[in-house]
Scaffold this active site. Structure first.
Site, PDB file in Angstrom:
ATOM      1  CG  HIS A 245      51.553  79.860  31.161  1.00 40.37           C
ATOM      2  ND1 HIS A 245      52.812  79.673  31.671  1.00 40.37           N
ATOM      3  CD2 HIS A 245      51.480  79.069  30.064  1.00 40.37           C
ATOM      4  CE1 HIS A 245      53.470  78.814  30.922  1.00 40.37           C
ATOM      5  NE2 HIS A 245      52.682  78.428  29.942  1.00 40.37           N
TER       6      HIS A 245
ATOM      7  CG  ASP B 215      52.848  80.973  34.654  1.00 43.22           C
ATOM      8  OD1 ASP B 215      52.221  79.897  34.738  1.00 43.22           O
ATOM      9  OD2 ASP B 215      53.917  81.094  34.022  1.00 43.22           O
TER      10      ASP B 215
ATOM     11  CB  SER C 231      55.330  77.668  28.007  1.00 41.94           C
ATOM     12  OG  SER C 231      54.611  76.756  28.789  1.00 41.94           O
TER      13      SER C 231
END
Length: 319
Positions: free
Chosen positions: A292, A262, A165
């Protein structure tokens, strides 16, 4: 995008991803949505304890590293005495959450599967630290361990960066920073990037996906950005919008992992397409049925374990 027009993500995710979403931790209080950032960080650390359990045991050492901003905590995971390389890990959490404990299992598994020393860097979170402080702290830690490699008994001749991320953005940004400023911290053998954001302002996946289940609505993404950046001009910096950097030359081999549902998926796709178009070494893999942050859930998800193994295998293949 009107919320009703978004994809019904929770109906579409895989069975194992649904199991994760439906897993309750009875002792956990509710998410402090209106709480302070300190309360939200504390909750995140508590919530991740369950998912970090059962990670492989190995020699672990902690060191404070000097930077121009002050001391930064680092944690070394050493699966074997003679490591072929050192991999620096940058945790995710939207630049505002996360620490070395929240990503402990990820780092341990990555060390175990690669048999390389993994060093987690506890960069200063935002909004206390503003761009580019986190990158400069990461670079300072790399330089410190490169200079002190013999004292710490680590192999810094070949290094890599990895992150999930926001940590994926920091991983690639740090590698580009070292390249652009011609800082020698050892040969960068590879960069491992799980579901990162790399500078897109809008995209198809950002419109169709993102909701309460992943904390990645357009409003959420704007909040993370405003906490991280110093000013509006930073949005176009080549170390925040990485597509404004030169991706046509001397980019280390990149493993780019995408989660199917995501909202940041198009960032990964664009990064891969850009690198591939300019013959930069890269590999893209999409993990079907995932949300995600799925990398955290390897206790319960074979796909998460597979994604970590894939990244480790990519890295060791570059050595």
């Amino acid at each position: 995008m009107k919320p009703e027009n978004k994809l019904p993500v929770l109906d579409l995710i895989s069975a194992e991803m649904k199991t994760v979403v439906n897993t309750l931790q009875p002792d956990l209080p509710s998410w402090p949505a209106t709480g302070t950032i300190a309360e939200q960080r504390q909750y995140y650390t508590l919530e991740r304890r369950f998912w970090n359990a059962g990670a492989p045991e190995m020699a672990t050492r902690a060191y404070m590293v000097p930077t121009k901003y002050g001391q930064v905590e680092t944690r070394l995971f050493c699966p074997q005495p003679d490591s072929p390389a050192t991999l620096f890990y940058l945790h995710g959490g939207g630049f505002i959450l996360g620490n070395l404990d929240t990503h402990d299992r990820i780092m341990r598994l990555l060390a175990s599967y690669s048999q390389c020393t993994v060093i987690g860097i506890n960069y200063t979170l935002s909004p206390e630290a503003r761009f580019p402080q986190a990158i400069e702290e990461i670079v300072a830690a790399c330089c410190y361990f490169h200079q002190q490699a013999e004292d710490y008994q680590i192999n810094m001749s070949r290094i890599g960066f990895a992150g999930d991320s926001a940590g994926a953005m920091l991983a690639l940004a740090s590698a580009l920073w070292l390249r652009d400023k011609q800082i020698d911290c050892g040969k960068i053998a590879g960069v491992l990037l799980w579901y990162g954001l790399y500078g897109l302002r809008d995209s198809v996946t950002r419109r169709l996906l993102g909701g309460a289940w992943d904390g990645l609505t357009q409003q959420d993404l704007q909040m993370y950005e405003e906490a991280y950046l110093s000013n509006d001009a930073d949005r176009e910096s080549p170390y925040y919008c990485l597509f404004n950097n030169d991706l046509t030359r001397e980019v280390p081999p990149c493993f780019i992992a995408g989660a199917e549902f995501d909202p940041l998926l198009d960032d990964s796709r664009l990064l891969y397409q850009t690198l591939a178009a300019h013959q930069q070494p890269c590999e893209f893999k999409l993990y079907p049925g995932t949300l995600h942050a799925f990398l955290h859930y390897s206790r319960m998800m074979k796909t998460a374990d597979e994604a970590l193994r894939d990244g480790a295998q990519f890295f060791t293949a570059q050595l």
